[in-house]
Design an enzyme around this catalytic site. Structure first.
Site, PDB file in Angstrom:
ATOM      1  N   TYR A 159       1.556  -7.518   7.523  1.00 22.60           N
ATOM      2  CA  TYR A 159       0.410  -8.032   6.749  1.00 22.60           C
ATOM      3  C   TYR A 159       0.229  -9.536   6.986  1.00 22.60           C
ATOM      4  O   TYR A 159      -0.890 -10.033   7.076  1.00 22.60           O
ATOM      5  CB  TYR A 159       0.605  -7.769   5.254  1.00 22.60           C
ATOM      6  CG  TYR A 159       0.329  -6.340   4.860  1.00 22.60           C
ATOM      7  CD1 TYR A 159      -0.969  -5.921   4.563  1.00 22.60           C
ATOM      8  CD2 TYR A 159       1.348  -5.394   4.792  1.00 22.60           C
ATOM      9  CE1 TYR A 159      -1.225  -4.608   4.204  1.00 22.60           C
ATOM     10  CE2 TYR A 159       1.109  -4.081   4.438  1.00 22.60           C
ATOM     11  CZ  TYR A 159      -0.189  -3.691   4.152  1.00 22.60           C
ATOM     12  OH  TYR A 159      -0.450  -2.394   3.809  1.00 22.60           O
ATOM     13  N   ARG A 214      -6.532  -4.417 -16.338  1.00 21.69           N
ATOM     14  CA  ARG A 214      -6.875  -5.007 -15.039  1.00 21.69           C
ATOM     15  C   ARG A 214      -8.178  -5.801 -15.145  1.00 21.69           C
ATOM     16  O   ARG A 214      -8.291  -6.893 -14.581  1.00 21.69           O
ATOM     17  CB  ARG A 214      -7.007  -3.859 -14.037  1.00 21.69           C
ATOM     18  CG  ARG A 214      -7.537  -4.195 -12.693  1.00 21.69           C
ATOM     19  CD  ARG A 214      -6.460  -4.764 -11.806  1.00 21.69           C
ATOM     20  NE  ARG A 214      -6.965  -4.920 -10.452  1.00 21.69           N
ATOM     21  CZ  ARG A 214      -7.816  -5.865 -10.091  1.00 21.69           C
ATOM     22  NH1 ARG A 214      -8.244  -6.764 -10.950  1.00 21.69           N
ATOM     23  NH2 ARG A 214      -8.246  -5.937  -8.839  1.00 21.69           N
ATOM     24  N   ASP A 249       3.569  -6.751  -6.512  1.00 26.42           N
ATOM     25  CA  ASP A 249       3.137  -6.261  -5.212  1.00 26.42           C
ATOM     26  C   ASP A 249       4.053  -6.835  -4.147  1.00 26.42           C
ATOM     27  O   ASP A 249       4.615  -7.914  -4.334  1.00 26.42           O
ATOM     28  CB  ASP A 249       1.690  -6.665  -4.921  1.00 26.42           C
ATOM     29  CG  ASP A 249       1.114  -5.832  -3.781  1.00 26.42           C
ATOM     30  OD1 ASP A 249       0.609  -4.731  -4.037  1.00 26.42           O
ATOM     31  OD2 ASP A 249       1.218  -6.273  -2.622  1.00 26.42           O
ATOM     32  N   ARG A 257      -4.727   2.470 -10.997  1.00 23.76           N
ATOM     33  CA  ARG A 257      -6.126   2.699 -11.393  1.00 23.76           C
ATOM     34  C   ARG A 257      -6.436   4.102 -11.875  1.00 23.76           C
ATOM     35  O   ARG A 257      -7.504   4.336 -12.424  1.00 23.76           O
ATOM     36  CB  ARG A 257      -7.045   2.352 -10.210  1.00 23.76           C
ATOM     37  CG  ARG A 257      -7.226   0.865 -10.028  1.00 23.76           C
ATOM     38  CD  ARG A 257      -7.844   0.548  -8.691  1.00 23.76           C
ATOM     39  NE  ARG A 257      -6.930   0.939  -7.632  1.00 23.76           N
ATOM     40  CZ  ARG A 257      -7.133   0.679  -6.341  1.00 23.76           C
ATOM     41  NH1 ARG A 257      -8.228   0.077  -5.950  1.00 23.76           N
ATOM     42  NH2 ARG A 257      -6.252   1.069  -5.442  1.00 23.76           N
ATOM     43  N   ARG A 304       3.650   3.723  -7.351  1.00 24.15           N
ATOM     44  CA  ARG A 304       2.372   3.226  -7.892  1.00 24.15           C
ATOM     45  C   ARG A 304       1.987   3.912  -9.204  1.00 24.15           C
ATOM     46  O   ARG A 304       0.800   4.140  -9.456  1.00 24.15           O
ATOM     47  CB  ARG A 304       1.234   3.427  -6.893  1.00 24.15           C
ATOM     48  CG  ARG A 304       1.344   2.618  -5.632  1.00 24.15           C
ATOM     49  CD  ARG A 304       0.688   1.262  -5.813  1.00 24.15           C
ATOM     50  NE  ARG A 304       0.653   0.533  -4.570  1.00 24.15           N
ATOM     51  CZ  ARG A 304      -0.409   0.442  -3.771  1.00 24.15           C
ATOM     52  NH1 ARG A 304      -1.528   1.027  -4.103  1.00 24.15           N
ATOM     53  NH2 ARG A 304      -0.337  -0.242  -2.668  1.00 24.15           N
TER      54      ARG A 304
HETATM   55  O1  CP3 Z   1       4.708   1.396  -8.008  1.00 19.92           O
HETATM   56  C1  CP3 Z   1       4.258   0.661  -8.929  1.00 19.92           C
HETATM   57  O2  CP3 Z   1       3.649   1.124  -9.925  1.00 19.92           O
HETATM   58  C2  CP3 Z   1       4.547  -0.826  -8.879  1.00 19.92           C
HETATM   59  C3  CP3 Z   1       3.548  -1.647  -8.337  1.00 19.92           C
HETATM   60  C4  CP3 Z   1       3.253  -1.698  -6.838  1.00 19.92           C
HETATM   61  C5  CP3 Z   1       1.980  -2.097  -6.362  1.00 19.92           C
HETATM   62  N1  CP3 Z   1       2.039  -2.213  -5.018  1.00 19.92           N
HETATM   63  C6  CP3 Z   1       0.811  -2.348  -7.218  1.00 19.92           C
HETATM   64  C7  CP3 Z   1      -0.547  -2.371  -6.613  1.00 19.92           C
HETATM   65  C8  CP3 Z   1       4.071  -1.522  -5.708  1.00 19.92           C
HETATM   66  C9  CP3 Z   1       5.516  -1.062  -5.631  1.00 19.92           C
HETATM   67  C10 CP3 Z   1       3.286  -1.864  -4.560  1.00 19.92           C
HETATM   68  C11 CP3 Z   1       3.816  -1.840  -3.179  1.00 19.92           C
HETATM   69  C12 CP3 Z   1       2.923  -2.110  -2.051  1.00 19.92           C
HETATM   70  N2  CP3 Z   1       1.849  -2.958  -1.996  1.00 19.92           N
HETATM   71  C13 CP3 Z   1       3.112  -1.565  -0.748  1.00 19.92           C
HETATM   72  C14 CP3 Z   1       4.227  -0.647  -0.334  1.00 19.92           C
HETATM   73  C15 CP3 Z   1       3.981   0.756  -0.711  1.00 19.92           C
HETATM   74  C16 CP3 Z   1       2.792   1.393  -0.024  1.00 19.92           C
HETATM   75  O3  CP3 Z   1       1.847   1.728  -0.757  1.00 19.92           O
HETATM   76  O4  CP3 Z   1       2.830   1.567   1.197  1.00 19.92           O
HETATM   77  C17 CP3 Z   1       2.076  -2.076   0.071  1.00 19.92           C
HETATM   78  C18 CP3 Z   1       1.856  -1.768   1.532  1.00 19.92           C
HETATM   79  C19 CP3 Z   1       1.290  -2.963  -0.735  1.00 19.92           C
HETATM   80  C20 CP3 Z   1       0.135  -3.790  -0.305  1.00 19.92           C
HETATM   81  C21 CP3 Z   1      -1.095  -3.439  -1.060  1.00 19.92           C
HETATM   82  N3  CP3 Z   1      -1.309  -3.760  -2.385  1.00 19.92           N
HETATM   83  C22 CP3 Z   1      -2.250  -2.785  -0.585  1.00 19.92           C
HETATM   84  C23 CP3 Z   1      -2.434  -2.246   0.828  1.00 19.92           C
HETATM   85  C24 CP3 Z   1      -3.158  -2.714  -1.657  1.00 19.92           C
HETATM   86  C25 CP3 Z   1      -4.586  -2.214  -1.611  1.00 19.92           C
HETATM   87  C26 CP3 Z   1      -4.683  -0.751  -1.643  1.00 19.92           C
HETATM   88  C27 CP3 Z   1      -5.010  -0.293  -3.032  1.00 19.92           C
HETATM   89  O5  CP3 Z   1      -4.431   0.707  -3.475  1.00 19.92           O
HETATM   90  O6  CP3 Z   1      -5.879  -0.934  -3.661  1.00 19.92           O
HETATM   91  C28 CP3 Z   1      -2.534  -3.291  -2.784  1.00 19.92           C
HETATM   92  C29 CP3 Z   1      -3.086  -3.419  -4.161  1.00 19.92           C
HETATM   93  C30 CP3 Z   1      -2.286  -2.846  -5.278  1.00 19.92           C
HETATM   94  N4  CP3 Z   1      -0.944  -2.982  -5.440  1.00 19.92           N
HETATM   95  C31 CP3 Z   1      -2.804  -2.123  -6.390  1.00 19.92           C
HETATM   96  C32 CP3 Z   1      -1.727  -1.820  -7.228  1.00 19.92           C
HETATM   97  C33 CP3 Z   1      -1.772  -1.116  -8.550  1.00 19.92           C
HETATM   98  C34 CP3 Z   1      -4.270  -1.807  -6.632  1.00 19.92           C
HETATM   99  C35 CP3 Z   1      -5.014  -3.064  -6.969  1.00 19.92           C
HETATM  100  C36 CP3 Z   1      -5.940  -2.968  -8.166  1.00 19.92           C
HETATM  101  O7  CP3 Z   1      -5.544  -2.528  -9.257  1.00 19.92           O
HETATM  102  O8  CP3 Z   1      -7.079  -3.392  -8.004  1.00 19.92           O
END
Ligand code: CP3
Length: 339
Positions: A147, A34, A71, A25, A21
């Site tokens: 999910y 964003r 994602d 943010r 990640r």
């Molecule tokens: O690593 C990176 O920089 C690449 C981008 C990436 C995102 N999500 C961007 C994201 C990757 C590789 C993921 C994987 C992901 N997404 C997983 C597996 C890894 C883990 O964290 O367990 C899972 C379970 C998800 C599902 C997901 N997406 C959730 C549960 C959430 C909400 C939680 C949160 O942090 O807000 C997201 C949203 C998400 N995916 C964000 C980002 C940058 C935040 C959203 C935003 O910017 O508003």
């Protein structure tokens, strides 16, 4: 490129580093893009903006690998499931609760949506300029299914487990659909230019023994087989979060090239695995958030224990939005040994 060398089994005096990640943010420049993009999914499907946020952490910190901004829930969305990301609440999906719901996922728009991710990759690769490899990814079928069936995240993956136990045929059909779609999606990412892959099994830790084999290992192994038969040289990192008691079994039975280790994985267990394959991990994201002596001590412990063998420095889970940028800068100096 140090990251690809480490994945190929080379021990380096300075290990490569990237952070799960890493685009997110905690970066003001991410928050700005964003806000401009509208919804999170709009950002994922805008090749121009997704490319921009992928490159931001590379410009700022000089990580050894970039990861495509997308994602894991793009896959169910591309299959036709309703997916939205609510501010501060995480993802919400319209649950796939039965065989009837599953049959409604036509996947007719899947290639159109995946093409936008491939287009982002096509923009990112030339900008990275041959020095920094790009990582592609997908979620493992078990995690994505949890999910899809639960309609969002849950601490115990109750809905997915209940479907698997009460209606095994439907659950198996869902895993099979995810294996097929995810394999094609990963192969598409490789053709577009990624040089390595990571498969995120964030909820693998809630499974043991037979269920771990059937729901986590087998679908992942099938994806690895399909991707490697289409693109033989591609290195694949598996990240079975929470499964350190079964790391060796996972590594051997899935056929992944490297093992991504979570925060709770003991360094001894990781070091023991290094005679078989490279490991990646596993600084606690809360230590990176806290910084100070506690972080310094742990980073040094990780480096001295793991760096002499094939190793990629990373967090044990995704970076937290509250993380101070100075702490990431400090981490880079520690890992690169310039301090
Ligand atoms: O690593 C990176 O920089 C690449 C981008 C990436 C995102 N999500 C961007 C994201 C990757 C590789 C993921 C994987 C992901 N997404 C997983 C597996 C890894 C883990 O964290 O367990 C899972 C379970 C998800 C599902 C997901 N997406 C959730 C549960 C959430 C909400 C939680 C949160 O942090 O807000 C997201 C949203 C998400 N995916 C964000 C980002 C940058 C935040 C959203 C935003 O910017 O508003």
């Amino acid at each position: 490129m140090p990251f690809l060398e480490a994945l190929a089994g080379k021990a380096l005096s300075t290990p490569p580093i990237w952070l799960m990640r890493q685009a997110g943010r905690y970066l003001p420049e991410y928050r700005e893009v964003r806000a401009k993009a509208g919804s999170f999914l709009d950002l994922c499907y805008s090749p121009e903006l997704a490319a921009e946020v992928t490159l931001q952490p590379i410009r700022r910190f000089g990580f050894d690998a970039a990861i495509v901004f997308s994602d894991i829930l793009v896959v169910p969305h591309a299959l036709g499931q309703h997916v939205e990301f609510l501010e501060g609440e995480g993802p919400k999906l319209k649950p796939v609760a039965s065989g009837k719901d599953l049959a409604k996922l036509s996947g007719k728009d899947a290639s159109k949506r995946f093409d936008l991710v491939y287009e982002a990759i096509g923009r990112i690769v030339p900008e990275l300029g041959g020095q920094t490899p790009l990582i592609g990814f997908c979620g493992a079928p078990w995690t994505v299914a949890s999910y899809m069936v639960g309609g969002g995240g849950s601490p115990d993956q109750r809905a997915a487990k209940l479907l698997a136990y009460r209606d095994p045929a439907t659950f198996k059909a869902l895993l099979d659909l995810l294996v097929e779609t995810s394999s094609d999606y990963l192969i598409g990412q490789i053709k577009a230019g990624v040089r390595a892959l990571q498969i995120f099994d964030s909820w693998a830790g809630s499974l043991a023994d037979d269920d771990f084999g059937a729901f986590s290992i087998e679908p992942t192994a099938e994806i690895v087989r399909r991707v490697k038969s289409a693109c033989p040289g591609i290195p694949i990192i598996g990240f079975p979060r929470g499964s350190s008691a079964s790391f060796e079994r996972y590594a051997m039975e899935t056929g992944v090239d490297a093992l991504g280790c979570d925060t709770a994985a003991p360094l001894d267990a990781m070091a023991a695995l290094q005679s078989r394959l490279p490991v990646q991990g596993n600084l606690d994201p809360l230590l990176l958030l806290a910084g100070g002596d506690a972080m310094d001590r742990r980073v040094k412990a990780i480096l001295s224990r793991l760096s002499p063998k094939p190793f990629v420095f990373n967090l044990g889970h995704g970076i937290l939005p509250e993380t101070p940028i100075e702490n990431v800068e400090r981490l880079m100096r520690l890992v690169r040994a310039v301090d």
